[in-house]
Structures are given as C-alpha cells and as structure tokens.
Write a protein that holds these residues in place. Structure first.
Motif, PDB file in Angstrom:
ATOM      1  N   UNK A  15       0.837  -1.205   0.000  1.00 35.24           N
ATOM      2  CA  UNK A  15       0.000   0.000   0.000  1.00 35.24           C
ATOM      3  C   UNK A  15       0.869   1.251   0.000  1.00 35.24           C
ATOM      4  N   UNK A  16       1.942   1.233   0.772  1.00 31.49           N
ATOM      5  CA  UNK A  16       2.865   2.365   0.818  1.00 31.49           C
ATOM      6  C   UNK A  16       3.508   2.579  -0.543  1.00 31.49           C
ATOM      7  N   UNK A  17       3.957   1.521  -1.160  1.00 35.21           N
ATOM      8  CA  UNK A  17       4.597   1.636  -2.474  1.00 35.21           C
ATOM      9  C   UNK A  17       3.623   2.163  -3.522  1.00 35.21           C
ATOM     10  N   UNK A  22       1.801   6.481  -6.923  1.00 29.16           N
ATOM     11  CA  UNK A  22       0.693   7.326  -7.352  1.00 29.16           C
ATOM     12  C   UNK A  22       1.036   8.807  -7.197  1.00 29.16           C
ATOM     13  N   UNK A  23       1.791   9.135  -6.146  1.00 27.74           N
ATOM     14  CA  UNK A  23       2.212  10.520  -5.916  1.00 27.74           C
ATOM     15  C   UNK A  23       3.408  10.894  -6.794  1.00 27.74           C
ATOM     16  N   UNK A  24       4.020   9.893  -7.422  1.00 27.86           N
ATOM     17  CA  UNK A  24       5.154  10.156  -8.310  1.00 27.86           C
ATOM     18  C   UNK A  24       6.443  10.486  -7.590  1.00 27.86           C
ATOM     19  N   UNK A  25       6.591   9.972  -6.377  1.00 25.91           N
ATOM     20  CA  UNK A  25       7.801  10.246  -5.599  1.00 25.91           C
ATOM     21  C   UNK A  25       8.320   8.958  -4.973  1.00 25.91           C
ATOM     22  N   UNK A  26       9.600   8.929  -4.598  1.00 30.65           N
ATOM     23  CA  UNK A  26      10.145   7.742  -3.932  1.00 30.65           C
ATOM     24  C   UNK A  26       9.451   7.489  -2.583  1.00 30.65           C
ATOM     25  N   UNK A  33       7.241  13.109   3.890  1.00 31.62           N
ATOM     26  CA  UNK A  33       6.130  14.064   3.817  1.00 31.62           C
ATOM     27  C   UNK A  33       5.056  13.737   4.843  1.00 31.62           C
ATOM     28  N   UNK A  34       4.768  12.453   5.017  1.00 34.61           N
ATOM     29  CA  UNK A  34       3.781  12.070   6.033  1.00 34.61           C
ATOM     30  C   UNK A  34       4.230  12.514   7.416  1.00 34.61           C
ATOM     31  N   UNK A  35       5.501  12.304   7.721  1.00 30.29           N
ATOM     32  CA  UNK A  35       6.026  12.707   9.031  1.00 30.29           C
ATOM     33  C   UNK A  35       5.922  14.224   9.178  1.00 30.29           C
TER      34      UNK A  35
END
Length: 75
Positions: A15-17, A22-26, A33-35
C-alpha cells in the motif's frame, strides 16, 4: 540527515509503495512528507491564507454581543 528503519507487513508495504508511486515520488520522500505533515506545529500556508476569506463571518464584537449561554448545571 537521519535515517529511520520501519517494519511493515507485506500488505502495508505494498500500500505504501502504491501510494508513493501514485504521488510520483520515492517511498522515502513519501514517508518523509507524512512525518512532516503529521508533526508540524503551525498551520500550513494554504490554511492560513484562508483567514478572513468569509465575508459573512461575524466579527469578534458581533460574537461577543450575542446572548450569554444558558445556565449550566453541575456534573
């Protein structure tokens, strides 16, 4: 820059991957960003920019001029 190791079960890892893809980032940037979003101590600029945008919002004087609350009972 610090490094963090986390352990996820297979479902959450996938799910994380998917979310990062989907966000287009590593994945590491997605987690960073979540943190950042969940530990910030100030409102984001986009939220602060909304201040004063509601023309019909009552002023502080209008709010204070309303009748007082009903009497409250003790608990």
């Amino acid at each position: 820059m610090g490094q963090v190791t986390i352990y996820l079960d297979n479902e959450h890892e996938q799910r994380l991957k998917r979310a990062a893809r989907s966000a287009g980032i590593p994945v590491s940037r997605y987690v960073a960003r979540l943190v950042e979003e969940n530990t910030r101590t100030e409102w984001p600029d986009s939220i602060r920019a909304m201040a004063g945008q509601w023309q019909d919002f009552p002023t502080i004087e209008e709010l204070r001029d309303t009748p007082p609350d009903s009497p409250r009972g003790t608990l």
